[in-house]
Write a protein that holds these residues in place. Sequence first.
Motif, PDB file in Angstrom:
ATOM      1  N   SER A 132      15.109 -36.556 -45.347  1.00  0.00           N
ATOM      2  CA  SER A 132      15.733 -35.442 -44.523  1.00  0.00           C
ATOM      3  C   SER A 132      16.754 -36.038 -43.452  1.00  0.00           C
ATOM      4  O   SER A 132      16.840 -37.072 -43.613  1.00  0.00           O
ATOM      5  CB  SER A 132      14.418 -34.815 -43.680  1.00  0.00           C
ATOM      6  N   ARG A 133      17.369 -35.151 -42.705  1.00  0.00           N
ATOM      7  CA  ARG A 133      18.441 -35.805 -42.136  1.00  0.00           C
ATOM      8  C   ARG A 133      17.888 -36.584 -40.838  1.00  0.00           C
ATOM      9  O   ARG A 133      16.740 -36.264 -40.297  1.00  0.00           O
ATOM     10  CB  ARG A 133      19.142 -34.515 -41.234  1.00  0.00           C
ATOM     11  N   ALA A 135      26.516 -35.003 -42.897  1.00  0.00           N
ATOM     12  CA  ALA A 135      25.563 -35.313 -43.404  1.00  0.00           C
ATOM     13  C   ALA A 135      25.485 -35.064 -44.920  1.00  0.00           C
ATOM     14  O   ALA A 135      25.960 -34.089 -45.579  1.00  0.00           O
ATOM     15  CB  ALA A 135      24.268 -34.736 -42.942  1.00  0.00           C
ATOM     16  N   GLY A 187      24.171 -39.932 -42.181  1.00  0.00           N
ATOM     17  CA  GLY A 187      25.457 -39.576 -41.442  1.00  0.00           C
ATOM     18  C   GLY A 187      26.661 -40.103 -41.897  1.00  0.00           C
ATOM     19  O   GLY A 187      26.641 -41.297 -42.075  1.00  0.00           O
ATOM     20  N   GLU A 244      28.484 -31.102 -39.257  1.00  0.00           N
ATOM     21  CA  GLU A 244      27.491 -31.191 -37.939  1.00  0.00           C
ATOM     22  C   GLU A 244      28.411 -31.033 -36.987  1.00  0.00           C
ATOM     23  O   GLU A 244      29.091 -32.036 -36.335  1.00  0.00           O
ATOM     24  CB  GLU A 244      26.799 -32.453 -38.158  1.00  0.00           C
ATOM     25  N   GLY A 286      20.577 -37.123 -46.257  1.00  0.00           N
ATOM     26  CA  GLY A 286      20.117 -37.313 -45.027  1.00  0.00           C
ATOM     27  C   GLY A 286      21.096 -38.219 -44.235  1.00  0.00           C
ATOM     28  O   GLY A 286      20.908 -38.421 -42.940  1.00  0.00           O
TER      29      GLY A 286
END
Length: 132
Positions: A65-66, A110, A116, A95, A114
């Motif tokens: 997940s992020r 992202a 960045g 984002e 997940g």
Amino acid sequence: MKLLLNIDVPDLNEAERFYVEAFGLEPARRFGDAVLELLGAEIPLYLLRKGAATIGAGNSPRDYSRHWMPLHCDVLVDDLDAALARALAAGARQEGDIREAVWGRIVTVADPFGHGWCLLQFLGRGYDEIVP
């Protein structure tokens, strides 16, 4: 010293598709069914297939997940708007808005796993604009 960038991903084929479409990287070599080398950046990028919940750094289970960590990757581009459109079309999530600074423009995205990424477009002398 030579720097290599390794990125854990849960699905090697999906990760290959994303990084080729989003950043224009080229598949170079496969090392078995768990590692793919991508070229086209200043350093090689290796995608490492690691299943969700397998043990990662510090004995913590991997979670795609992020997430945030104090290390991130910047992708320097000539045209931020075009690069952002390409990354979004490949499956990245934007984002925040594009921000401008004296050195250039930046936007954070992202990837589907997940991780960045910052897309940067230098203007003028890039970071040297900060130095008097």
